[in-house]
Design an enzyme around this catalytic site. Sequence first.
Site, PDB file in Angstrom:
ATOM      1  NE  ARG A  28      36.309   4.379  -4.158  1.00 61.50           N
ATOM      2  CZ  ARG A  28      36.321   3.074  -4.258  1.00 61.50           C
ATOM      3  NH1 ARG A  28      37.331   2.377  -3.788  1.00 61.50           N
ATOM      4  NH2 ARG A  28      35.311   2.437  -4.824  1.00 61.50           N
ATOM      5  CG  ASP A  82      39.715  -6.421   4.636  1.00 53.08           C
ATOM      6  OD1 ASP A  82      38.965  -7.043   3.847  1.00 53.08           O
ATOM      7  OD2 ASP A  82      40.236  -5.324   4.360  1.00 53.08           O
TER       8      ASP A  82
HETATM    9  C1  SAM Z   1      35.527  -6.714  -2.563  1.00 53.91           C
HETATM   10  S1  SAM Z   1      36.036  -7.094  -0.920  1.00 53.91           S
HETATM   11  C2  SAM Z   1      35.773  -8.874  -0.908  1.00 53.91           C
HETATM   12  C3  SAM Z   1      35.026  -9.347   0.301  1.00 53.91           C
HETATM   13  C4  SAM Z   1      34.694 -10.844   0.334  1.00 53.91           C
HETATM   14  N1  SAM Z   1      35.870 -11.668   0.241  1.00 53.91           N
HETATM   15  C5  SAM Z   1      33.723 -11.204  -0.761  1.00 53.91           C
HETATM   16  O1  SAM Z   1      34.098 -11.855  -1.736  1.00 53.91           O
HETATM   17  O2  SAM Z   1      32.542 -10.827  -0.662  1.00 53.91           O
HETATM   18  C6  SAM Z   1      37.802  -6.964  -1.062  1.00 53.91           C
HETATM   19  C7  SAM Z   1      38.507  -6.776   0.263  1.00 53.91           C
HETATM   20  O3  SAM Z   1      39.906  -6.975   0.081  1.00 53.91           O
HETATM   21  C8  SAM Z   1      40.585  -6.149   1.005  1.00 53.91           C
HETATM   22  N2  SAM Z   1      41.996  -6.011   0.592  1.00 53.91           N
HETATM   23  C9  SAM Z   1      42.514  -5.287  -0.434  1.00 53.91           C
HETATM   24  N3  SAM Z   1      43.844  -5.415  -0.465  1.00 53.91           N
HETATM   25  C10 SAM Z   1      44.186  -6.245   0.560  1.00 53.91           C
HETATM   26  C11 SAM Z   1      45.417  -6.738   1.058  1.00 53.91           C
HETATM   27  N4  SAM Z   1      46.577  -6.412   0.495  1.00 53.91           N
HETATM   28  N5  SAM Z   1      45.389  -7.547   2.137  1.00 53.91           N
HETATM   29  C12 SAM Z   1      44.205  -7.878   2.740  1.00 53.91           C
HETATM   30  N6  SAM Z   1      43.015  -7.434   2.311  1.00 53.91           N
HETATM   31  C13 SAM Z   1      42.999  -6.630   1.232  1.00 53.91           C
HETATM   32  C14 SAM Z   1      39.797  -4.852   0.958  1.00 53.91           C
HETATM   33  O4  SAM Z   1      40.017  -4.074   2.119  1.00 53.91           O
HETATM   34  C15 SAM Z   1      38.360  -5.370   0.842  1.00 53.91           C
HETATM   35  O5  SAM Z   1      37.716  -5.437   2.086  1.00 53.91           O
END
Ligand code: SAM
Length: 272
Positions: free
Chosen positions: A36, A141
């Site tokens: 990545r 996010d």
């Molecule tokens: C797999 S997606 C989940 C999206 C949605 N909640 C769902 O269940 O479909 C995970 C998200 O968590 C965000 N993320 C990761 N670490 C984070 C943090 N420390 N604070 C806020 N968001 C975070 C990532 O950028 C990503 O967009």
Amino acid sequence: MELAITAEEYQQLCALIYAESGIALGERKASLVVGRLSKRLRDLGLATFTEYCEKVTQDRTREEFTRMLDLISTNKTDFFREPAHFEFLQKHILPECARAKCIRIWSSACSTGEEPYTIAMALYDSVQSPAEWDFKILASDLSTRVLAKAASGTYDEERVRTLPPNVIKRHFLKGRAASVGLVKVKPHLTDMVQFRRVNLMDERFPITTPLDAVFCRNVMIYFDHATQETLVNKFHSYIKPGGYLFIGHSESLQWAKHPFKLIAPTIYRKEP
Ligand SMILES: C[S@@+](CC[C@H](N)C(=O)[O-])C[C@H]1O[C@@H](n2cnc3c(N)ncnc32)[C@H](O)[C@@H]1O
């Protein structure tokens, strides 16, 4: 071509990512990380991950840090993903809020926006006169890249293909001319959602009104147990008595000490 990473470089990178985002990559993710980040290193004209770590830590604007986290994080999501949560919202939370006609929800790792717009659709379609309600959804996010996409409300038609045609018609505008093949979320939904960048690792969150529900789905899986426990306890203080916490279906809080009561699989409630 991918660059090589030494064990020390990988450890340093993991420590940086963990400290900022809580994402615990673990030993077996090295090739994913290299895959990545390699292009970014090449674009910057850097030959090693040591140079890249220096760049990330020395950048006072923290732009490179944000960029790195954008590249590392997994953003997979869908409209109506794990639908039982939205049915619960309609059947239980909405009736509880019916007297005040006011509801506050936080989609706390909203990725490209499918989750908060699904919440908006579920709410909008469940009440007789949506205009009489005060609906507010905070969608946040860590990644600015996904937030920009979410705020645009624009998706490939393919993303809504599994939704019933009447739902698509009610809530999306179909693109024409240069926008053929795209759909755009209608204003009655975008008006309900406010997007902003929030890092779940922050000590405090920018929330002043107690929440009826927090959605924190499919992100805690990337955090270690201690981080999950701290986060869940933080959420508790922002949720109303009797309010709810939703986590992802493959996640569990059985390791964590917290005051919530598990009332259905992956649905937790704060003592009323
Ligand atoms: C797999 S997606 C989940 C999206 C949605 N909640 C769902 O269940 O479909 C995970 C998200 O968590 C965000 N993320 C990761 N670490 C984070 C943090 N420390 N604070 C806020 N968001 C975070 C990532 O950028 C990503 O967009």
